[in-house]
Write a protein that holds these residues in place. Structure first.
Motif, short mmCIF file in Angstrom:
data_model
loop_
_atom_site.label_atom_id
_atom_site.label_comp_id
_atom_site.label_asym_id
_atom_site.label_seq_id
_atom_site.Cartn_x
_atom_site.Cartn_y
_atom_site.Cartn_z
N GLY A 110 34.14 45.74 17.42
CA GLY A 110 34.36 46.94 18.24
C GLY A 110 33.62 48.15 17.73
O GLY A 110 33.58 48.40 16.52
N TRP A 111 33.02 48.90 18.62
CA TRP A 111 32.27 50.12 18.26
C TRP A 111 32.83 51.27 19.08
O TRP A 111 32.57 51.38 20.27
N PHE A 112 33.65 52.11 18.44
CA PHE A 112 34.28 53.21 19.15
C PHE A 112 34.10 54.56 18.47
O PHE A 112 35.02 55.08 17.88
N PRO A 113 32.90 55.12 18.55
CA PRO A 113 32.62 56.44 17.94
C PRO A 113 33.27 57.54 18.76
O PRO A 113 33.59 57.36 19.94
N ASP A 114 33.45 58.70 18.14
CA ASP A 114 34.06 59.82 18.87
C ASP A 114 33.13 60.32 19.96
O ASP A 114 33.55 60.83 20.97
N ARG A 115 31.84 60.15 19.72
CA ARG A 115 30.86 60.61 20.70
C ARG A 115 29.53 59.92 20.44
O ARG A 115 29.38 59.20 19.47
N LEU A 116 28.58 60.18 21.33
CA LEU A 116 27.28 59.56 21.18
C LEU A 116 26.57 60.10 19.95
O LEU A 116 26.39 61.30 19.82
N PRO A 117 26.18 59.23 19.02
CA PRO A 117 25.51 59.60 17.78
C PRO A 117 24.25 60.43 18.03
O PRO A 117 23.93 61.33 17.30
N SER A 118 23.54 60.11 19.10
CA SER A 118 22.28 60.79 19.41
C SER A 118 22.47 61.90 20.42
O SER A 118 21.56 62.67 20.68
N ASP A 119 23.65 61.96 21.00
CA ASP A 119 23.89 62.97 22.02
C ASP A 119 24.17 64.33 21.40
O ASP A 119 23.93 65.36 21.98
N SER A 120 24.70 64.28 20.17
CA SER A 120 25.02 65.52 19.49
C SER A 120 23.75 66.22 19.03
O SER A 120 23.71 67.42 18.85
N ASP A 121 22.71 65.43 18.84
CA ASP A 121 21.45 65.98 18.36
C ASP A 121 20.51 66.25 19.54
O ASP A 121 20.85 66.00 20.68
N ASP A 122 19.34 66.72 19.24
CA ASP A 122 18.37 67.00 20.30
C ASP A 122 17.65 65.73 20.72
O ASP A 122 17.04 65.06 19.91
#
Length: 130
Positions: A110-122
């Motif tokens: 299972g992969w359940f991050p709080d948010r997109l790893p690359s979405d927080s960055d540019d």
DNA sequence: GACATGACAAGGC
DNA sequence: AGCCTTGCCATGT
């Protein structure tokens, strides 16, 4: 487009990991729309059908997206079998339910991050979002 | 252009 | 704890 965001989110899923439709919906900012996530994959063009599409079954790991029950949806066309094969190819252990459904252990893959790893960055990609 | 559908999820009974 | 109903929005006919 909304689909593009979903596809991007799915592409964020690391190799050998799986997540649920609901979580994808959550990551893209629409936790109330897990169905549309599934629709994205359904409308996902085949690499041979729409080779000019930015998103197709060749660059989008739709195989890593399963339902919240940890079971691969049975679309009735044997597509689930194809998904199972794809997952095992990544080292994901696909089990079998009592009814013969293909299941994946979220506790292990299972992969359940709080948010997109690359979405927080540019993201300097040629996206055509709003 | 409008109506029906769809690889799901969560709440209610 | 399991089955049924409702919510959702883009795509297709």
């Amino acid at each position: 487009m909304w689909y593009s965001v979903v596809y991007k989110a799915i592409q964020q899923i690391p190799y050998g990991k799986v997540t649920s439709y609901g979580h994808i919906a959550n990551l893209v900012g629409y936790p109330e729309r897990p169905r549309q996530v599934g629709l994205c994959l359904k409308h996902l063009p085949d690499s041979s059908d729409q080779p000019d599409s930015r998103y197709n079954g060749d660059n989008v790991p739709w195989q890593r997206v399963i339902n919240s029950k940890g079971v691969i949806s049975n679309r009735g066309a044997g597509g689930a079998a194809r998904q199972e094969t794809a997952l095992e190819a990544e080292g994901v252990e696909v089990g079998r339910g009592a009814l013969g459904e293909r299941t994946v252990d979220f506790g292990t893959y299972g992969w359940f991050p709080d948010r997109l790893p690359s979405d927080s960055d540019d993201e300097d990609e040629d996206e055509d979002e709003e």
